[in-house]
Write an enzyme that holds these catalytic residues in place. Sequence first.
Site, mmCIF file in Angstrom:
data_model
loop_
_atom_site.group_PDB
_atom_site.id
_atom_site.type_symbol
_atom_site.label_atom_id
_atom_site.label_comp_id
_atom_site.label_asym_id
_atom_site.label_seq_id
_atom_site.Cartn_x
_atom_site.Cartn_y
_atom_site.Cartn_z
ATOM 1 N N LYS A 114 0.854 -1.184 0.000
ATOM 2 C CA LYS A 114 0.000 0.000 0.000
ATOM 3 C C LYS A 114 0.892 1.236 0.000
ATOM 4 O O LYS A 114 2.078 1.161 0.338
ATOM 5 C CB LYS A 114 -0.905 0.033 1.233
ATOM 6 N N SER A 362 -8.976 -6.566 -9.847
ATOM 7 C CA SER A 362 -7.628 -6.208 -10.291
ATOM 8 C C SER A 362 -6.881 -7.437 -10.792
ATOM 9 O O SER A 362 -6.144 -7.374 -11.780
ATOM 10 C CB SER A 362 -6.844 -5.565 -9.136
#
Length: 429
Positions: A114, A362
């Site tokens: 992240k 994704s």
Amino acid sequence: MITKIKEAKTTKQGMLDNVMRQFNNAADIIHLNPSIRKILEITNNELVVHFPVKMDNGDVEVFTGYRVQHNNALGPYKGGLRYHPTVDIDAARALAMWMTWKTSLAGLPYGGAKGGIQLDPSRYSNSELERITRRFTYALGDNIGPELDIPAPDVNTTPQTMAWILDTYMSTKSPSERSKNMHVVTGKPIGAGGSEGRDRATGYGVYLNIKFWATHKKVSLKDKKFIVQGFGNVGYWAAYFLEKEGAILVAVQDQFGSITNENGISVEHLFEYTKSNNGSILGFKESTPIENNTFFSLDCDICIPAALGNQITKENAPLIKAYLIAEGANGPTDIEAEEILLKKGIDIIPDILCNSGGVIGSYFEWLQNRNGEIWQLNEVMEKLEKKLEESFKRVIETSKSKNVDMRTAAFIIAIERLELAYIQRGIFP
């Protein structure tokens, strides 16, 4: 300039404290191998980049960007990039860890990462955001890649943001290598290699998990009242599909304020209104404005926090009247709040399950780019539903067999998959 930070421990309370307590709780229950526990409780790599960007007026601003790579035992790092003032190293650590558990729970060949940039994007023009994004991508360099670390959209980042990252990254490669790097990011525009359905995957996944929960509880979603915090991509699509199911949206909260209508708010009408009102829900004629601190106390059946972390706290948890919390955001419920909610008999569909439709979508985009395929929308949605239903059923089964709540069950499944990978592969050298 790239600074590599090795020390991952912190005394700061917040999302990182929450995810560590969630991890330790599940690890204790399954008696996780102590050596593997040491590996999973820290991050692999942490990047902090400081980079200058020239603004439209000619001034130069220096920005700070982050990319934390938590674990890649199961495959390449995967996770979003967010542009928000709250982005810092601790937030990136927490969110990267949640991504590891999320991808593991979903059975994907990914690890967790992240990051993002600490800024308020509303303060910058589109051309400035493009230059900021391209400079950030260049600063990250070879620390991202289609088989290494694959970013995606998150808070305040869009398909256009991903297109800028893709183009910048590919420009650093030789002409013969560029076609092999289309899957360096996911969540791209369709014309730039994106996948049909990726825009709605996270919100659709939230809706599906609520639907699976309703089926499990043998209740109908028709006429059930729900509230949504955050009316961006996730909140909108979750509300859109719930409304199609016959549920009634009675309140919405965003960064500008809160509105309600006990008789129902049209999801599509509100969405169209926000497009002409600088993204704000305030002033919508079919609603009444309310104080932000009363939002979670409204009468409803389902509450969907789909904004930022730590929104449901020990202060507002006792006021919640919903009997289901569906976590569209990452880490929206803190530990103390969750204890209160569970004691009240409120079910919580945890973030690593509830909003995992995004990373699954994704994965589908990544596969299509990698294999040179193009899937139709119905194919993507069918695959997504099948994948999510499998995860939901495993969580319910584990919750029953271990006599634990759904979050703990989801963590157990995710951690055990990683533990098995380490046991089978061994630890180098």
